[in-house]
Design a protein around this motif. Sequence first.
Motif, PDB file in Angstrom:
ATOM      1  N   ARG A   7      25.096  69.694  97.303  1.00 43.38           N
ATOM      2  CA  ARG A   7      23.769  69.153  97.064  1.00 43.38           C
ATOM      3  C   ARG A   7      23.770  68.185  95.886  1.00 43.38           C
ATOM      4  O   ARG A   7      24.335  68.470  94.840  1.00 43.38           O
ATOM      5  CB  ARG A   7      22.776  70.289  96.777  1.00 43.38           C
ATOM      6  CG  ARG A   7      22.607  71.266  97.930  1.00 43.38           C
ATOM      7  CD  ARG A   7      21.532  72.281  97.619  1.00 43.38           C
ATOM      8  NE  ARG A   7      21.407  73.287  98.643  1.00 43.38           N
ATOM      9  CZ  ARG A   7      20.685  73.158  99.739  1.00 43.38           C
ATOM     10  NH1 ARG A   7      20.043  72.032  99.951  1.00 43.38           N
ATOM     11  NH2 ARG A   7      20.612  74.132 100.622  1.00 43.38           N
ATOM     12  N   LYS A   8      23.123  67.090  96.084  1.00 45.21           N
ATOM     13  CA  LYS A   8      22.913  66.150  95.002  1.00 45.21           C
ATOM     14  C   LYS A   8      21.676  66.585  94.233  1.00 45.21           C
ATOM     15  O   LYS A   8      20.790  67.245  94.775  1.00 45.21           O
ATOM     16  CB  LYS A   8      22.709  64.744  95.582  1.00 45.21           C
ATOM     17  CG  LYS A   8      22.575  63.640  94.562  1.00 45.21           C
ATOM     18  CD  LYS A   8      22.342  62.307  95.261  1.00 45.21           C
ATOM     19  CE  LYS A   8      22.143  61.193  94.247  1.00 45.21           C
ATOM     20  NZ  LYS A   8      21.860  59.897  94.911  1.00 45.21           N
ATOM     21  N   GLY A   9      21.625  66.235  92.947  1.00 43.02           N
ATOM     22  CA  GLY A   9      20.448  66.568  92.166  1.00 43.02           C
ATOM     23  C   GLY A   9      19.196  65.926  92.744  1.00 43.02           C
ATOM     24  O   GLY A   9      19.257  64.900  93.418  1.00 43.02           O
ATOM     25  N   LYS A  10      18.044  66.527  92.479  1.00 43.15           N
ATOM     26  CA  LYS A  10      16.771  65.994  92.971  1.00 43.15           C
ATOM     27  C   LYS A  10      15.897  65.575  91.804  1.00 43.15           C
ATOM     28  O   LYS A  10      15.914  66.178  90.731  1.00 43.15           O
ATOM     29  CB  LYS A  10      16.027  67.039  93.808  1.00 43.15           C
ATOM     30  CG  LYS A  10      16.557  67.204  95.216  1.00 43.15           C
ATOM     31  CD  LYS A  10      15.568  67.967  96.089  1.00 43.15           C
ATOM     32  CE  LYS A  10      16.045  67.992  97.535  1.00 43.15           C
ATOM     33  NZ  LYS A  10      15.034  68.579  98.436  1.00 43.15           N
ATOM     34  N   GLU A 119      13.362  60.214  98.601  1.00 38.11           N
ATOM     35  CA  GLU A 119      13.849  61.594  98.553  1.00 38.11           C
ATOM     36  C   GLU A 119      13.319  62.365  97.353  1.00 38.11           C
ATOM     37  O   GLU A 119      13.508  63.588  97.256  1.00 38.11           O
ATOM     38  CB  GLU A 119      15.382  61.609  98.536  1.00 38.11           C
ATOM     39  CG  GLU A 119      16.023  61.078  97.254  1.00 38.11           C
ATOM     40  CD  GLU A 119      16.178  59.571  97.226  1.00 38.11           C
ATOM     41  OE1 GLU A 119      16.974  59.088  96.397  1.00 38.11           O
ATOM     42  OE2 GLU A 119      15.511  58.879  98.030  1.00 38.11           O
ATOM     43  N   SER A 120      12.649  61.696  96.432  1.00 42.50           N
ATOM     44  CA  SER A 120      12.085  62.384  95.270  1.00 42.50           C
ATOM     45  C   SER A 120      10.933  63.287  95.709  1.00 42.50           C
ATOM     46  O   SER A 120      10.321  63.078  96.755  1.00 42.50           O
ATOM     47  CB  SER A 120      11.613  61.376  94.226  1.00 42.50           C
ATOM     48  OG  SER A 120      10.636  60.509  94.779  1.00 42.50           O
ATOM     49  N   VAL A 121      10.645  64.301  94.896  1.00 42.68           N
ATOM     50  CA  VAL A 121       9.611  65.286  95.221  1.00 42.68           C
ATOM     51  C   VAL A 121       8.456  65.114  94.240  1.00 42.68           C
ATOM     52  O   VAL A 121       8.633  65.266  93.028  1.00 42.68           O
ATOM     53  CB  VAL A 121      10.159  66.719  95.142  1.00 42.68           C
ATOM     54  CG1 VAL A 121       9.062  67.730  95.479  1.00 42.68           C
ATOM     55  CG2 VAL A 121      11.342  66.880  96.082  1.00 42.68           C
ATOM     56  N   VAL A 192      17.097  72.422 104.019  1.00 42.51           N
ATOM     57  CA  VAL A 192      18.256  72.090 104.849  1.00 42.51           C
ATOM     58  C   VAL A 192      18.723  70.689 104.494  1.00 42.51           C
ATOM     59  O   VAL A 192      17.918  69.748 104.477  1.00 42.51           O
ATOM     60  CB  VAL A 192      17.896  72.169 106.347  1.00 42.51           C
ATOM     61  CG1 VAL A 192      19.062  71.684 107.203  1.00 42.51           C
ATOM     62  CG2 VAL A 192      17.528  73.600 106.720  1.00 42.51           C
ATOM     63  N   PRO A 193      20.014  70.494 104.189  1.00 45.44           N
ATOM     64  CA  PRO A 193      20.508  69.173 103.801  1.00 45.44           C
ATOM     65  C   PRO A 193      20.459  68.187 104.957  1.00 45.44           C
ATOM     66  O   PRO A 193      20.464  68.574 106.130  1.00 45.44           O
ATOM     67  CB  PRO A 193      21.949  69.445 103.366  1.00 45.44           C
ATOM     68  CG  PRO A 193      22.337  70.691 104.095  1.00 45.44           C
ATOM     69  CD  PRO A 193      21.083  71.518 104.180  1.00 45.44           C
TER      70      PRO A 193
END
Length: 207
Positions: A7-10, A119-121, A192-193
Amino acid sequence: MKDLISRKGKLFVISGPSGTGKGTVCKRIKQDMHMDLSVSMTTREPRKGEVEGRDYFFVTEDEFLENIEQGNLLEHAEVYNHRYGTPRDAVMKKLAMNHNVLLEIDIQGGLQVKRSMPESVLIFLLPPSLKELRKRLSGRGTDAPEVVEERLSKALNEIKLLGEYDYCVVNDNLDDAVMKTESIIRAEGLRVPDKIMPVVRKYEEEE
């Protein structure tokens, strides 16, 4: 399975009208979850107790404009006659190291981030009511009454943009608001990636 999913950082963006407690919530989350808190750049003067490089990078108008021209800002906005922006390189470096990054910015800045990094939250922090928000803004003692009313008017317009965000949390009780926001961050870590085939392939190999 933990080692299986890379996983990449978010990037988590927390926004809300002035006086909703964004800074306090972010500081609690940083402490509880050991997250990296992105430091914004601003042209406004430091407030009492604020430290250069910890709370903000304080720069001149010319320095800020130079960063815009060089593409060094992930987002930037003018709020109450002052400029604010997020240094791009620092955020991207932390994400590449698989670190989650917490970004506390205003609503228009948050929407800029969403456009450039879908992709940011985005998490919208709401006040329990405008009446309570007026009480909080007045209680800070840093703004004149007419400034408080200006911020309230702006807050109502900002709340109308709620639908552009991914989540909303009402900051009626600080502990509850922090708990709910941290739950969102944890849940996003279990999403889920995008690239699931390496995961599926691993199980196929075990047959």
